[in-house]
Scaffold this motif. Sequence first.
Motif: not given
Length: 191
Positions: A48-55, A57-75
Amino acid sequence: MASFFRISLPKMTTSHDRAVLNQILNPLMPTSDSGVAEVHLEADKVDHPGYVLSSQLEKEAVLLAENMQVAEAIEKFAQAIQVCPQNPSAFNNRAQAYRLQNSPERALDDLNEALRLAGPKTKTACQAYVQRASIYRLQGDDANARADFASAAELGSSFAKMQLVALNPYAAMCNKMLAEVFEKVKTGKDE
């Protein structure tokens, strides 16, 4: 979590020797059809052409979740999914965030989608099975939990293997009895 015997074997033992001993000590744990082969999971293959960007964004979301910013991670996971709706890892990871937010039904929806998208022998599938089984277990649905833990165990998850034994009362009793026997042998007590 269930506890298992971990016997330290000399370095000169082969993987086959260790597999045989493990099967003796944990007879109710699943094994692969070949007996001792390790499972090698594939990476997710997303075309999929958006896979690299998706990955990313996913890494950024994981960092947010690890910092207990769960709502932001879900977004952020939602953005990753919007950019690439075929990315099973993003669904799997968002499910974990939903679990942290105590939203098991939303997590189950994402895990079902992750499993639909993931290949059958991928790391994402293994993780999704474990997560879904854990939710089922918390909900008291041991039959579905057992099925998903078995699927994850076949993909090599040692946690899933332990949970399968924990779900089996006979295995738990057998492991407890073996632990007592080994403790008596170790301490020299004989009854």
